[in-house]
Design an enzyme around this catalytic site. Structure first.
Site, PDB file in Angstrom:
ATOM      1  N   SER A 196       6.904   3.795  -2.371  1.00 28.05           N
ATOM      2  CA  SER A 196       7.208   4.486  -1.114  1.00 28.05           C
ATOM      3  C   SER A 196       6.066   4.340  -0.122  1.00 28.05           C
ATOM      4  O   SER A 196       4.888   4.278  -0.507  1.00 28.05           O
ATOM      5  CB  SER A 196       7.448   5.971  -1.409  1.00 28.05           C
ATOM      6  OG  SER A 196       7.456   6.732  -0.220  1.00 28.05           O
ATOM      7  N   TYR A 246       5.098  14.159  -4.450  1.00 28.23           N
ATOM      8  CA  TYR A 246       5.981  13.000  -4.555  1.00 28.23           C
ATOM      9  C   TYR A 246       5.204  11.705  -4.344  1.00 28.23           C
ATOM     10  O   TYR A 246       5.315  10.753  -5.129  1.00 28.23           O
ATOM     11  CB  TYR A 246       7.115  13.104  -3.538  1.00 28.23           C
ATOM     12  CG  TYR A 246       7.907  11.826  -3.373  1.00 28.23           C
ATOM     13  CD1 TYR A 246       8.805  11.419  -4.351  1.00 28.23           C
ATOM     14  CD2 TYR A 246       7.743  11.019  -2.245  1.00 28.23           C
ATOM     15  CE1 TYR A 246       9.514  10.233  -4.224  1.00 28.23           C
ATOM     16  CE2 TYR A 246       8.455   9.841  -2.102  1.00 28.23           C
ATOM     17  CZ  TYR A 246       9.339   9.456  -3.086  1.00 28.23           C
ATOM     18  OH  TYR A 246      10.033   8.270  -2.944  1.00 28.23           O
TER      19      TYR A 246
END
Length: 342
Positions: A131, A156
């Site tokens: 990501s 995350y």
């Protein structure tokens, strides 16, 4: 794809990105084993709808398995698999702040399990969905893969850094080719209803105001789903170096207020805007340098934000009834009632 037909394991293959990838793989004649636990982060019926067409293929197998369950993974993943594309993860930067332990369990321990399966079954190609959030507060834009000092600012993001590092260990020790693809804000048909573009368009179509967090100057590199799938497909075929980290983005950044204007233009609806405080764990901007992706994957972004939003709006209009039903299931019936015009 240039190579012969392959047997490919896709984790999270019922989700937004995963289902589009499986569409492409099946259309090109590859065999797909989909590992998905239909996590209730958003409504299961959306993911069931995503894979409805896949179930008609003899070359498609679905296993409803949690990647934390190593024993069941061992049984579900065929030894003859050529490639693992590991997309499954708990998503959501803000939500990870509320529940960091489960994010570690799924995103880190689950990735460890998938790498162990690859090692044990001698599956030598592993494509990992990382990501843009791993860059965190890095002020040096556009972001380049060689920026080794990462500054993640939510749990995350930290789990995605951990996944990349685990991949490096396994590539070094066990000769597994590991490609970490850093996705930048993916959007398009089937996008999760809680994500900004989908959420904004739904609220706008119902005559409800949208909330912009901060002053509207935050910027994102929005990447259309077809471009992401192109990049993943190229990574599946990549056969040079043993370990790579690669940005997949649009190589341009769009301000939040500019995004709203682009949605207005695509939909013909004027947004009613409200502003809220900055959200913890959100970064000020994302911006991908895709030079490396172009060089080693021949990657090229073909969708501007305006072009992508036109396609997304067309999909939204054609699926309004389904979207409204799923919105109730995700956000609650009272929220939907309140969002409808008088």
């Amino acid at each position: 794809m240039k190579d012969s037909k392959k047997n490919i394991v896709v984790t999270g293959g019922a989700g937004f990105i995963g289902s589009h990838l499986v569409d492409r793989l099946l259309a090109e004649g590859h065999s797909v084993t989909n590992i998905d636990n239909f996590d209730p982060f958003y409504d299961e019926s959306i993911k069931r709808e995503n894979i409805k067409g896949h179930l008609e293929y003899d070359t498609y197998t679905l296993h409803e398995v949690d990647i934390r369950d190593k024993e069941t993974l061992d049984k579900a993943i065929p030894k003859e698999a050529d490639v693992i594309v590991h997309l499954a993860a708990k998503a959501g930067a803000r939500q990870s702040i509320e529940d960091p332990i489960s994010y570690q369990e799924v995103n880190v321990a689950g990735t460890q399990n998938m790498l162990e399966v690859a090692r044990e079954k001698e599956i030598k190609q592993f494509v990992f969905a990382s990501s843009s959030s791993v860059y965190g507060k890095n002020p040096n834009v556009p972001w380049k893969e060689e920026d080794v000092v990462l500054q993640p600012i939510n749990p995350y993001a930290s789990t995605k850094v951990s996944g990349e590092l685990l991949g490096h260990v396994y590539s070094h020790l066990y000769d597994i080719r590991f490609l970490a693809l850093r996705f930048f804000t993916v959007y398009g048909p089937r996008q999760r209803p809680d994500l900004a573009i989908h959420k904004f368009l739904k609220l706008m179509s119902d005559g409800k105001e949208i909330t912009l967090y901060g002053d509207g100057s935050n910027r994102r590199d929005y990447t259309y789903i077809d471009d992401i799938v192109d990049g993943v497909m190229a990574a599946i075929d990549y056969n040079d170096s043993i370990y790579e980290v690669i940005n997949l983005g649009n190589n341009q950044t769009v301000e939040l207020l500019e995004l709203v204007e682009a949605i207005e233009e695509a939909s013909g609806i004027t947004a009613k805007k409200a502003f809220g405080p900055e959200q913890p764990g959100d970064v000020k901007q994302t911006w991908a340098d895709v030079g490396k992706a172009g060089k080693i994957l021949h990657y090229n972004s073909n969708y501007s934000i305006s072009k992508g939003l036109m396609v997304f709006n067309e999909w939204f209009e054609n699926n309004k009834v389904k979207v409204a039903t799923k919105w109730i299931l995700i956000f609650g019936e009272e929220v939907v009632r309140a969002s409808k015009p008088n």
